[in-house]
Design an enzyme around this catalytic site. Structure first.
Site, PDB file in Angstrom:
ATOM      1  N   HIS A  51       0.828  -1.220   0.000  1.00  0.00           N
ATOM      2  CA  HIS A  51       0.000   0.000   0.000  1.00  0.00           C
ATOM      3  C   HIS A  51       0.862   1.270   0.000  1.00  0.00           C
ATOM      4  O   HIS A  51       0.749   2.084  -0.918  1.00  0.00           O
ATOM      5  CB  HIS A  51      -0.996  -0.023   1.155  1.00  0.00           C
ATOM      6  CG  HIS A  51      -1.619   1.302   1.460  1.00  0.00           C
ATOM      7  ND1 HIS A  51      -2.437   1.964   0.570  1.00  0.00           N
ATOM      8  CD2 HIS A  51      -1.513   2.114   2.544  1.00  0.00           C
ATOM      9  CE1 HIS A  51      -2.813   3.122   1.102  1.00  0.00           C
ATOM     10  NE2 HIS A  51      -2.247   3.237   2.301  1.00  0.00           N
ATOM     11  N   HIS A  76       4.119   6.550   5.349  1.00  0.00           N
ATOM     12  CA  HIS A  76       2.974   7.330   5.830  1.00  0.00           C
ATOM     13  C   HIS A  76       2.094   6.623   6.849  1.00  0.00           C
ATOM     14  O   HIS A  76       1.391   7.279   7.611  1.00  0.00           O
ATOM     15  CB  HIS A  76       2.131   7.856   4.652  1.00  0.00           C
ATOM     16  CG  HIS A  76       1.144   6.873   4.099  1.00  0.00           C
ATOM     17  ND1 HIS A  76       1.424   6.042   3.064  1.00  0.00           N
ATOM     18  CD2 HIS A  76      -0.141   6.586   4.471  1.00  0.00           C
ATOM     19  CE1 HIS A  76       0.363   5.289   2.791  1.00  0.00           C
ATOM     20  NE2 HIS A  76      -0.601   5.594   3.629  1.00  0.00           N
ATOM     21  N   GLU A  80       1.038   5.703  12.556  1.00  0.00           N
ATOM     22  CA  GLU A  80      -0.322   5.353  12.939  1.00  0.00           C
ATOM     23  C   GLU A  80      -0.458   3.857  13.243  1.00  0.00           C
ATOM     24  O   GLU A  80      -1.112   3.481  14.198  1.00  0.00           O
ATOM     25  CB  GLU A  80      -1.283   5.764  11.809  1.00  0.00           C
ATOM     26  CG  GLU A  80      -2.754   5.710  12.155  1.00  0.00           C
ATOM     27  CD  GLU A  80      -3.157   6.712  13.236  1.00  0.00           C
ATOM     28  OE1 GLU A  80      -2.334   7.569  13.599  1.00  0.00           O
ATOM     29  OE2 GLU A  80      -4.299   6.601  13.741  1.00  0.00           O
ATOM     30  N   ASP A  81       0.172   3.025  12.433  1.00  0.00           N
ATOM     31  CA  ASP A  81      -0.130   1.585  12.503  1.00  0.00           C
ATOM     32  C   ASP A  81       1.003   0.693  13.008  1.00  0.00           C
ATOM     33  O   ASP A  81       0.842  -0.519  13.076  1.00  0.00           O
ATOM     34  CB  ASP A  81      -0.547   1.072  11.110  1.00  0.00           C
ATOM     35  CG  ASP A  81      -1.873   1.671  10.663  1.00  0.00           C
ATOM     36  OD1 ASP A  81      -2.628   2.140  11.540  1.00  0.00           O
ATOM     37  OD2 ASP A  81      -2.144   1.691   9.457  1.00  0.00           O
TER      38      ASP A  81
HETATM   39 MN    MN Z   1      -2.588   4.674   3.985  1.00  0.00          MN
END
Ligand code: MN
Length: 731
Positions: A51, A76, A80-81
């Site tokens: 991704h 990116h 967050e992940d």
């Molecule tokens: Mn994304």
């Protein structure tokens, strides 16, 4: 393609437009992302890192972005992940890359729940304001584009929700940034999920047409190219079918069926110079029959997003209409890549002269003036909304406040009653101080209490918006006035009793005008407020009223002896008539038509005044109705304002209006109707609406006997949980 091949493809794409890119850094970003996302899978079963790699590919392919943006795109989703932090990325790559990644993560955390049309512009502004660096937006749009391209693996609900967001927020931002190509793809992909049937109808028809039009398009292309060569103009000509969403929108806005949609084909002619654009236009209009009113000169007048082109629609020999867009190569790049194309030019030191024409870009670039190309990219900031901050209500509505705004500003923006009753504020679920500076994207919640003491004086200093400050000042003025009136009235009352009469006698219909005139006050409340404030003493005022007091005392003596002076049996200047039209006695007029003013809906017990209308009898207003306010009366109507009073015998019920402002919650209306019926009152009309601020405003017409019953209803309504205010509207 293996993962490594996909990565290699990315490098090749970048090398083609930027041989000097920092491939070492980009490779390191890819390796970092692959390690950080190890074990994570996408919905289609592929490793997650595909991704971010695809997002980086979009940025390279569609927007030709710089090394930092590509690296940030690869990273990116790591903050967050994965376990990676801003510090990790800042240390291993650069603080700028870390900021870009953090910026994208922040946008990812914003959740839109509101579906209100008018909210969308605010949401778009909020995203732009949050991004700070325009590249954050470009990465976010590319991220969304890849997610939309792979949306088939999501649940139907998620497909719809994401598509709606994309259509309402991301496609318009892409449009605003001038990135037509990405905007179209975002729109088409959204349409596919928002209206699958409509989408299929159009794409299938276009496929069918494609075959049918193939020869036609080739012929037109040859024709135009030939004429360009004859004229010595260097240009590229190509035809295409219009994209599904543009056709869809035409069908809907113009209410047409697919077969009626005018032009499905568009040609582009791309030339070297601006002069050639107009030359080509002449050639096209000579070759084909132009359709009147369809020519648009976006070169002379560019669109706000810097789009430039000449548009014309013509009809070919066989009667098929088509659009021709004519532009220079530079205009074409700007049309396709928007802001990205713009800074590419700056980067290469070309085409930098024209941006003064583009007001919004100019504002965007204001801080960068004089900076060299390298600095320009590094500090390209979205400063369009620097003086505003955008926050959410708990219901998901966006509220737009001045930068530096606090929960106090937020509360007063919702409603002055919310501000006046605020006891605590929460931001993102946590209690904050009232001087907390709201940040873009914060979810702000205000806790109110009916027993709140009201604003404190420092709130005026803390509040950033003039709106909040003036509402707080108003509160102090009004609150103080009410206190003052109560205190002043008590002193005046005590002073008058000492003279042996009551305030009621002194201020009955006959005496009041004389009293007010003598003391030069507009109304009794003004007088009480003055006493309460300490501007004048009750003793002094009573001293000035000797004459009137003596007059009342005189009346006492003349009146027949009374065993007990109860309030009710007290003599008044005029004997009270028992009956009157609609329960209203009009001074000096018998049996005249009486109606109650709709603006203030008086009921027995209210102080009232009458107005002689032209032909419709006497209209009865509450004395405190703004429409009856002495300062609003026109001088030529002076004689038409008359004294009216309630008769002893009034009608069993009168209709009046109440407004209830409450926090929205389930069963609110159930509780309101319970109160209404338990107070033996009846609804005559009812209307509830959600205010822009997310509260509920219930307007209801009820039948009551008098103010006593009405006050009981108001009291009970005020006790309902969530109710902030109950008003009798007037004026
Ligand atoms: Mn994304």
């Amino acid at each position: 393609m293996t993962l490594q091949e996909q990565y290699q493809h990315l490098e090749d794409t970048i090398r083609a437009y930027n041989p000097g890119a920092n491939f070492e850094q980009i490779r390191a970003a890819f390796d970092f992302a692959e390690a950080a996302h190890a074990g994570q899978l996408r919905k289609d079963g592929s490793p997650f890192v595909t991704h971010p790699l695809a997002v980086a590919q979009i940025l390279a392919e569609e927007l030709h972005l710089d090394s930092e943006s590509i690296s940030a795109a690869l990273l990116h989703d790591t903050i967050e992940d994965t376990a990676a932090t801003h510090e990790d990325i800042a240390r291993q790559f650069s603080p700028t890359i870390a900021d870009l990644v953090e910026g994208v993560s922040k946008l990812t955390r914003v959740h839109y729940t509101s579906k209100a049309e008018e909210q969308m512009e605010n949401l778009r502004k909020m995203l732009m304001a949050m991004a700070k660096d325009i590249r954050v937006i470009l990465i976010k749009i590319s991220d969304r584009l890849h997610n939309m391209r792979t949306m088939e693996y999501q649940t139907p609900e998620k497909q719809k929700q994401k598509s709606y967001e994309t259509m309402e927020i991301y496609a318009p931002i892409a449009h605003r940034l001038g990135m037509q190509k990405m905007k179209w793809e975002l729109e088409d992909l959204s349409l596919k999920y928002l209206d699958p049937v409509g989408y299929r109808e159009i794409t299938e028809a276009l496929e069918a047409k494609a075959a049918e039009y193939e020869g036609f398009m080739a012929a037109i292309q040859d024709q135009i190219s030939g004429r360009l060569t004859d004229a010595g103009i260097d240009g590229v000509v190509y035809g295409r079918l219009k994209h599904p969403y543009s056709i869809y929108r035409k069908m809907y806005t113009q209410n047409k069926s697919l077969t009626d949609v005018f032009d499905l084909i568009a040609f582009r002619v791309i030339v070297d110079t601006l002069a050639d654009c107009y030359n080509v236009l002449g050639i096209i209009h000579d070759l084909y029959h132009p359709i009147l009113g369809r020519f648009k000169d976006y070169i002379g007048t560019p669109k706000p997003n810097m789009y430039q082109s000449l548009h014309t629609t013509v009809v070919g020999q066989n009667g098929i209409p088509f659009e021709v867009q004519i532009r220079t190569r530079e205009m074409h790049e700007v049309a396709e890549y928007g802001i990205a194309a713009h800074w590419k030019y700056k980067q290469n030191g070309q085409g930098a002269g024209d941006e003064k024409n583009y007001e919004w870009v100019r504002r965007l670039l204001e801080n960068q003036e004089g900076a060299d190309a390298e600095d320009f990219i590094h500090s390209l900031k979205v400063d369009m909304f620097a003086d505003e901050v955008f926050v959410f209500t708990p219901m998901g509505d966006v509220i737009n406040l001045p930068a530096g705004a606090t929960p106090i500003d937020f509360a007063y923006t919702i409603h002055s009653a919310v501000g006046n009753h605020m006891v605590a504020a929460k931001v993102n679920g946590r209690i904050v101080q009232f001087d907390y500076k709201l940040q873009n994207g914060d979810v702000v919640e205000v806790e109110t209490s009916k027993s709140a003491h009201g604003p404190s004086r420092d709130w005026i200093k803390i509040a950033q918006s003039s709106n909040a400050r003036s509402k707080i000042r108003q509160w102090f003025k009004k609150e103080r006035r009410e206190e003052n009136i109560i205190n002043g009235k008590a002193s005046f009352d005590a002073e008058i009793r000492r003279c042996g009469i009551t305030v009621k006698e002194l201020t009955n219909e006959e005496n009041l005008p004389l009293v007010l005139k003598k003391l030069s006050y507009n109304c009794l409340d003004d007088m009480y407020a003055a006493i309460g404030y300490g501007g004048v003493t009750a003793l002094k005022l009573v001293g000035r009223l000797r004459e009137e007091i003596n007059h009342v005392l005189q009346q006492h003596q003349n009146a027949p002896a009374q065993p007990e002076q109860t309030e009710q049996a007290k003599p008044s200047a005029q004997p009270r008539r028992v009956h009157g039209e609609q329960g209203i006695i009009v001074e000096g007029l018998d049996n005249c038509l009486v109606k109650f003013a709709k603006c203030c809906t008086p009921v027995p017990g209210d102080e009232v005044v009458g107005f002689i209308t032209r032909g419709y009898g006497v209209s009865v207003h509450r004395a405190d109705c703004p429409n009856a306010a002495p300062e609003r009366r026109r001088s030529e109507e002076d004689g038409r304002w008359i004294k009216v009073s309630w008769a002893e015998k009034t009608n069993p019920s009168y209709q009046t209006t109440l407004e209830v402002l409450a926090k929205d919650r389930p069963e609110l209306m159930v509780d309101i109707s319970t109160v209404i019926s338990s107070t033996k009152t009846q609804f005559r009309g009812l209307n509830a609406r959600i205010t822009a601020e997310g509260a509920v405003l219930v307007t209801m017409d009820v039948s009551v006997a008098d103010t006593e019953q009405l006050q009981a209803v108001v009291r009970r309504l005020t006790q309902i949980s969530g109710v902030m205010q109950v008003n009798r509207p007037a004026g």
